[in-house]
Each structure stands twice: as C-alpha cells, then as structure tokens.
Design a protein around this motif. Structure first.
Motif, mmCIF file in Angstrom:
data_model
loop_
_atom_site.group_PDB
_atom_site.id
_atom_site.type_symbol
_atom_site.label_atom_id
_atom_site.label_comp_id
_atom_site.label_asym_id
_atom_site.label_seq_id
_atom_site.Cartn_x
_atom_site.Cartn_y
_atom_site.Cartn_z
ATOM 1 N N GLU A 78 0.834 -1.211 0.000
ATOM 2 C CA GLU A 78 0.000 0.000 0.000
ATOM 3 C C GLU A 78 0.864 1.254 0.000
ATOM 4 N N ILE A 79 1.953 1.219 0.775
ATOM 5 C CA ILE A 79 2.865 2.374 0.830
ATOM 6 C C ILE A 79 3.525 2.585 -0.532
ATOM 7 N N LYS A 80 3.937 1.494 -1.175
ATOM 8 C CA LYS A 80 4.549 1.600 -2.508
ATOM 9 C C LYS A 80 3.566 2.205 -3.502
ATOM 10 N N LYS A 81 2.303 1.812 -3.373
ATOM 11 C CA LYS A 81 1.286 2.346 -4.291
ATOM 12 C C LYS A 81 1.108 3.850 -4.081
ATOM 13 N N LEU A 82 1.118 4.271 -2.808
ATOM 14 C CA LEU A 82 1.016 5.703 -2.522
ATOM 15 C C LEU A 82 2.193 6.449 -3.154
ATOM 16 N N LYS A 83 3.398 5.873 -3.062
ATOM 17 C CA LYS A 83 4.582 6.492 -3.684
ATOM 18 C C LYS A 83 4.408 6.589 -5.198
ATOM 19 N N ASN A 84 3.917 5.512 -5.784
ATOM 20 C CA ASN A 84 3.728 5.477 -7.239
ATOM 21 C C ASN A 84 2.746 6.538 -7.721
ATOM 22 N N TYR A 85 1.800 6.902 -6.842
ATOM 23 C CA TYR A 85 0.779 7.879 -7.215
ATOM 24 C C TYR A 85 1.118 9.282 -6.699
ATOM 25 N N GLY A 86 2.343 9.459 -6.178
ATOM 26 C CA GLY A 86 2.786 10.782 -5.760
ATOM 27 C C GLY A 86 2.267 11.229 -4.412
ATOM 28 N N LYS A 87 1.728 10.319 -3.628
ATOM 29 C CA LYS A 87 1.210 10.669 -2.300
ATOM 30 C C LYS A 87 2.291 10.370 -1.257
ATOM 31 N N TYR A 88 3.333 11.208 -1.296
ATOM 32 C CA TYR A 88 4.535 10.923 -0.516
ATOM 33 C C TYR A 88 4.332 11.131 0.982
ATOM 34 N N GLU A 89 3.640 12.195 1.367
ATOM 35 C CA GLU A 89 3.429 12.458 2.794
ATOM 36 C C GLU A 89 2.593 11.353 3.434
ATOM 37 N N GLU A 90 1.542 10.921 2.719
ATOM 38 C CA GLU A 90 0.717 9.826 3.231
ATOM 39 C C GLU A 90 1.540 8.548 3.362
ATOM 40 N N GLY A 91 2.397 8.329 2.376
ATOM 41 C CA GLY A 91 3.262 7.159 2.416
ATOM 42 C C GLY A 91 4.208 7.187 3.603
ATOM 43 N N LEU A 92 4.752 8.368 3.918
ATOM 44 C CA LEU A 92 5.644 8.501 5.070
ATOM 45 C C LEU A 92 4.923 8.221 6.373
ATOM 46 N N ASP A 93 3.693 8.701 6.479
ATOM 47 C CA ASP A 93 2.918 8.436 7.704
ATOM 48 C C ASP A 93 2.714 6.942 7.904
ATOM 49 N N LEU A 94 2.376 6.254 6.815
ATOM 50 C CA LEU A 94 2.116 4.814 6.921
ATOM 51 C C LEU A 94 3.390 4.019 7.201
ATOM 52 N N VAL A 95 4.494 4.414 6.582
ATOM 53 C CA VAL A 95 5.725 3.659 6.790
ATOM 54 C C VAL A 95 6.227 3.823 8.229
ATOM 55 N N LYS A 96 5.995 4.992 8.812
ATOM 56 C CA LYS A 96 6.363 5.190 10.222
ATOM 57 C C LYS A 96 5.539 4.281 11.126
ATOM 58 N N LEU A 97 4.244 4.162 10.824
ATOM 59 C CA LEU A 97 3.381 3.270 11.604
ATOM 60 C C LEU A 97 3.833 1.820 11.451
ATOM 61 N N LEU A 98 4.201 1.454 10.240
ATOM 62 C CA LEU A 98 4.647 0.085 9.982
ATOM 63 C C LEU A 98 5.911 -0.239 10.780
ATOM 64 N N LEU A 99 6.851 0.717 10.808
ATOM 65 C CA LEU A 99 8.118 0.488 11.499
ATOM 66 C C LEU A 99 7.967 0.463 13.022
ATOM 67 N N LYS A 100 6.840 0.983 13.521
ATOM 68 C CA LYS A 100 6.593 0.956 14.971
ATOM 69 C C LYS A 100 6.016 -0.373 15.439
ATOM 70 N N GLN A 101 5.599 -1.199 14.498
ATOM 71 C CA GLN A 101 4.994 -2.480 14.884
ATOM 72 C C GLN A 101 6.042 -3.393 15.520
ATOM 73 N N PRO A 102 5.689 -4.057 16.595
ATOM 74 C CA PRO A 102 6.638 -4.943 17.292
ATOM 75 C C PRO A 102 6.918 -6.218 16.491
ATOM 76 N N ASP A 103 8.087 -6.753 16.737
ATOM 77 C CA ASP A 103 8.477 -8.042 16.141
ATOM 78 C C ASP A 103 8.381 -8.035 14.614
ATOM 79 N N LEU A 104 8.793 -6.931 14.020
ATOM 80 C CA LEU A 104 8.763 -6.816 12.549
ATOM 81 C C LEU A 104 9.883 -7.672 11.964
#
Length: 606
Positions: A7-33
């Motif tokens: 989903e984050i890659k798709k946001l990047k592909n469509y130029g929605k960079y800020e939204e993508g950054l918000d989601l990737v930060k949430l993803l990286l906060k998940q435990p046991d990644l």
C-alpha cells in the motif's frame, strides 16, 4: 504486513509521498517486525523523504540504518543503504557542484560490493543495478554522456532478469534520456517503448509519465513533432491528475520548446512565462540558465536581436558558474545565432566553433551536425568554399552515421548552398534540384523548408539578373507565395514584412504600381502593429524610393529599355540580404538541448 508495504509503494507510485511517510512510520513501529520487511520499509522511507526533497532528514535516517545494519553484519544491505546515502549526497552536490562527499560514500559502497561478489543472488543483482544507475548519473553530470549510456546498457544486459518492474522502468527511462543526449534516437525509442509495454501490467502512473517525458523528447529530435506533442500532453495530464506540480511545470516548459518547432510562438511564450516563474520561485539554478538561454532564442524570432545577444551572454555566465559543458555549448550556440543574425560573422564563427568543439568533446554527433551546417553557411556567405567543403565532408559523415531525416536534409541544404555559389550553370542546376527536393519533401522541419524556398528565390533572381527574362517572375512569385504562407502560419512577422517588401519590388519592376504600393502598405501596417520599429522605418523608406523611381521608369519604358535597367534601381539584392539575415540561424531545429531534460534529472531514484 506485506500488504501494508504494498500500500505504501502504491502511494509512492501515485505521488502521495506524505501519506506514504505516515504509513511507513506506523509500519516500522509495529513490534516483532521481520528483519527483511523492516529493511524494505526503511529503504522506502528514504525514497519518500527524497521525493519531498527532505535530504537532510534522509541522511540522518541513512546513518541510523547503517549503524543497525552494521551490527547485523549483512554487507549487501549495508552497501545498499550506503548507495542510498551517496545518491542523496548527489542531490545535494548539485547545489555547489562539489562531488567530494558523494564520491567518498559511493567509493566506500563500491569497496564493500566488490567484497561480496554474490552474482547469483537477487539481492546482489539489485545492488549492482542500483550501483550502475547512480554511477551513470554521476558520469552524466560530469559530461560523460557516452560512458553513462554504455555503463547502464551493460548493466541492464547483465542484471535485467529478475529486476523489479520499478527498477526496470526507471532504468529504461534514463537510457532513453541518455540516448537523447548522444543522438542515438532509434535506440532511445526502443527503450521507451519497452518500458511502456511493462506498464501494461505494472501500475505506476508517475513513473510512466517520466517515460512519456523522455519519449516525447526523442520524437522531437526524430522530427515527429505532432506525435511528440501528443505524448507530451499525455505526460502532462498524468502529472496534473496526480498533483505533481513540479512535474507539470517541467512538462510545460518542455512543451514550450516543442511548440516552437511547429511555429506556435504565442503558445510557447504562454507556457514558458507561466512555468519559468514557478521554477524561479522554487530556486532551480538549472532553470535560471535555461530561462536566459531560451529567451535568447525567442527574442531572435521576434526580431529583438540585441536582446537576444544580451540573454545569450547572460546564459553563458550562468553556464560557467554551473560548470557543465553541454550547457556552455548551448550558450555558445545562442550567442553565435545572435551574432550571425547581426551579420557579425567573425564573432558568430568564433562561437559556432566553440559550440562544435564542446559538443564533439562530450560526445554524440547529432548536435554537432546542426552547428556544422551553420558554419558551412558562414563560409558560403564569405565565399570561402574550400572551408565550406571541408566542413561539408564532416556533415556528410555524420549523416551516414546517424540515419536521421533532419540531418540528411541539412546535408542536402548545405550541399545546395555550395553548388549555388558556383559560376557554372550546371552546378547551379544541381543546387536548384536539391532545393526542389527539399521543398517537395513532406516530412521536413518548416525552417528547412523556409530556407530551401528562400534560396530557390535567390537562384531565380540571379537567373533573371543574368538573362533579363521576366517569365522567371512567375516561378519566383510562386515560391514567394509558399514562403509567405508558411511565415503567416507560423506568425513570423519579421519575415512576412521582408517578403512583402521583396514582392513589392518585383511588382514595381513589372510596373504593377498599385500592387507594389498595396504590398508596402501591408508591410507598414504589420510592422507597426507588432512594434517592429526598425522595419517600419525601412518600409517608409521603400515607399519613398518607389515614388522617386516611377517617373524615371516611365521614361525608360518609352525608350523600350530592357527590364534589367529597372532592377538596378530597385535594390533587390539588398532585400535578399535582409531576408537572409532572418533565416541564417535555424534556431529550433537541433533539439538536443531541451531545458527540461536536465531538470528531469532531479527525479532521481533513491
């Protein structure tokens, strides 16, 4: 988790960079990644930060990831982040053109990659492709276009199998641009069309717009102007749909350049003025150079030659600050055009030779071909046919090498100009045949058609001066009418006025006084409407001259004196020289220097 990454890659592909950054930060906060998923998310975060030009934050993040990956002792992942960091530094290097920091990190990454040599793994292939991609950019920025093209081609050949669609399309798009600069047009089209086939299955509209951008450039120098504009409009539409403001203005500025090829000056000026202001606001040093350089060419077309020279010289100052050879060559060329139009042929020749030397040094025969044709033109004007023939041989070799219609047409035109200067009737006949071929050619740039039509008129005037046969005027008026039609279609007001003046002289020689007076009235009206003050004064002088000549001519007619007696007073050679000044520099026919091509390089793959 994987879905979230997609989903984050798709946001990047469509130029929605800020939204993508918000989601990737949430993803990286998940435990046991899982480790690999965490690394992919980190890579994506660096890419997104660079897409919004937040290079300092990107560098901090790279340092953080490097410390983590160093503990993992995973050299491939460590090297990949080093490459991301070096590419971010390459962005920053463009502000002061000091590549020391970039080279330090890049060379470190290369050392680690050479220690790995795991050529059979997919990670290694991705690593090597990214390495080659970055190195090719560096080579390009340091005026090594041919080396950049060869390196990326060789890397694609070795590592294409198994490449991700995004990496493949990024590479193909960049190859298309390199081919543009080196003049390998057909190869560039092949790469661009290959990328478009990938997009039939792979959804990434902004990356597709980059490929369309490159293809549009290539088709312009191929001479397929309408197709190039059609592709350009598709590119711009995608960028508008996905709110890529910089991309839209980049595309508009490129279209402004392309519109000049089809003579749409008003559309070009509109696009140019709107988007250049935006580029100034965002502080693009590249567009500051291109603004002055492009304005120089526009001023030449509106007859403001002194302004054109001024802007050309200013663009050279900026090119020297940027210290990029192909920009200097563009500035030399613009200055040469202005001096040529001002009939300062020594100065024009000096700058043409500087431009040619630079283009030859940085590689690619295409752009040099157009400069050579202008050099031939000067030597022909100065009756230095031996030098003209020497440069014609160079042009002939390029024509045989690049297999492009525009270059071939230039070769035909230059050969005809040399033949035209001959005292032998047979040689002038060869020139006439070549001009006829160019005039009848369906797919030819309009400037080349204008040049051919004009020189055909010069040949016919010469023939009349030698024979006194007034039947020649029928053919002469036919070609002048064709010239006028093109000039009116392309809004070349300066040239239209000159054509009216020449037509009036021909009418006056035939004692068609009312027609001669009407043509001069039309010339005066057009010159005044478009504020062509120098031409307005000239037209008024022609009107006075016509009135003074009429009484003397009527007396000559009573004496049945030959028509040639009247041509001496008409100063028809003066009109031809004046028209010649308007077409000495075929400003928009060598398309190898599009401003947006350079600025396109800010869309770097991180």
């Amino acid at each position: 988790m994987t879905t979230s990454l997609e989903e984050i890659k798709k946001l990047k592909n469509y130029g929605k960079y800020e939204e993508g950054l918000d989601l990737v930060k949430l993803l990286l906060k998940q435990p046991d990644l899982e480790n690999n998923l965490e690394f992919e998310a980190e890579k994506l975060q660096v890419q997104l930060l660079n897409r919004i030009n937040n290079y300092q934050e990107s560098l901090k993040l790279c340092e953080k990831i490097l410390k983590k990956r160093e503990k993992d002792k995973n050299k491939s992942k460590f090297a990949y982040v080093l490459l991301q960091k070096s590419f971010t530094l390459l962005h920053l290097s463009l502000q002061d053109f000091n590549y020391d920091n970039f080279l330090k990190e890049f060379n470190y990454a290369e050392k680690i990659i050479n220690e790995e040599k795991e050529a059979d793994t997919s990670d290694y292939k991705e690593l090597m492709m990214f390495f080659s991609y970055i190195k090719s950019y560096y080579l390009f920025y340091t005026d090594k276009q041919i080396e950049a093209l060869k390196l990326l081609e060789q890397s694609l050949e070795l590592f294409e199998e198994g490449l991700k669609e995004e990496d493949l399309c990024e590479t193909l798009s960049q190859l298309c641009i390199y081919c543009f600069w080196t003049g390998e047009v057909d190869k560039g089209i092949k790469y661009g069309e290959k990328a478009l086939r990938v997009f039939e299955e792979y959804e990434n509209p902004l990356l597709k717009s980059d490929v369309l951008f490159s293809l549009s450039m290539i088709y312009t120098i191929k001479g397929k102007f309408e197709l190039a504009l059609e592709i350009r409009h598709e590119c711009t539409a995608i960028r508008k749909e996905h709110n890529s403001e910089f991309g839209v203005h980049e595309s508009n500025l490129t279209e402004a350049w392309q519109q000049t090829y089809v003579g749409n000056w008003e559309k070009a000026k509109q696009l140019f003025s709107e988007s250049l202001e935006y580029m100034k606001e965002v502080g693009s040093i590249w567009w500051s150079f291109f603004g002055y350089n492009f304005l120089s060419l526009i001023y030449l077309e509106t007859g403001e030659t002194e302004k054109a020279l001024e802007k050309g010289l200013e663009s050279l100052e900026m090119a020297e600050k940027i210290n990029k050879e192909n920009l200097k060559a563009m500035a030399y060329r613009a200055i040469a055009y202005s001096y040529h139009r001002l009939s300062q042929t020594d100065n024009a020749l000096e700058y043409y030779l500087k431009a040619l030397e630079t283009f030859q040094r940085i590689g690619g025969p295409l752009h040099g071909a157009h400069i050579i044709s202008s050099i031939i033109d000067i030597y022909v004007e100065n009756n230095n046919l031996n030098q003209a023939k020497e440069y014609f041989e160079m042009l002939k070799q390029i024509d045989e090498k690049v297999d492009m219609k525009t270059v071939h047409h230039k070769r035909q035109l230059s050969e005809a100009l040399i033949f035209m200067k001959s005292s032998e009737v047979r040689e002038r006949g060869k020139a006439e045949l070549l001009f006829e071929q160019l005039i009848e050619e369906k797919e030819i740039q309009f400037y080349l058609r204008i040049n051919s039509l004009f020189n055909m008129c010069v040949l016919l005037v010469t023939e009349f001066q030698l024979s006194g046969d007034t039947k020649i005027f029928e053919r002469l008026n036919k070609y002048l009418k064709e010239l006028l039609d093109i000039a009116e279609e392309k809004n070349l007001y300066y040239f239209i006025v000159e054509i009216y003046i020449l037509q009036s002289k021909i009418a006056s020689i035939n004692m068609e006084v009312s027609e001669a007076e009407e043509l001069l009235r039309k010339a005066q009206k057009l010159a005044e409407k478009n504020k062509l003050d120098e031409l307005t004064t000239k037209v008024l002088g022609e009107q006075d001259l016509l009135q003074k000549q009429l009484d003397a001519w009527r007396e000559l007619m009573k004496q049945e004196a030959p028509t040639l007696e009247r041509i001496k007073d008409v100063r028809i050679d003066e009109s031809i020289r004046s028209m010649k000044k308007q077409i000495t520099s075929n400003l928009f026919e060598d398309s190898g220097d599009d401003p947006a091509t350079i600025n396109k390089l800010f869309s770097l793959k991180i």
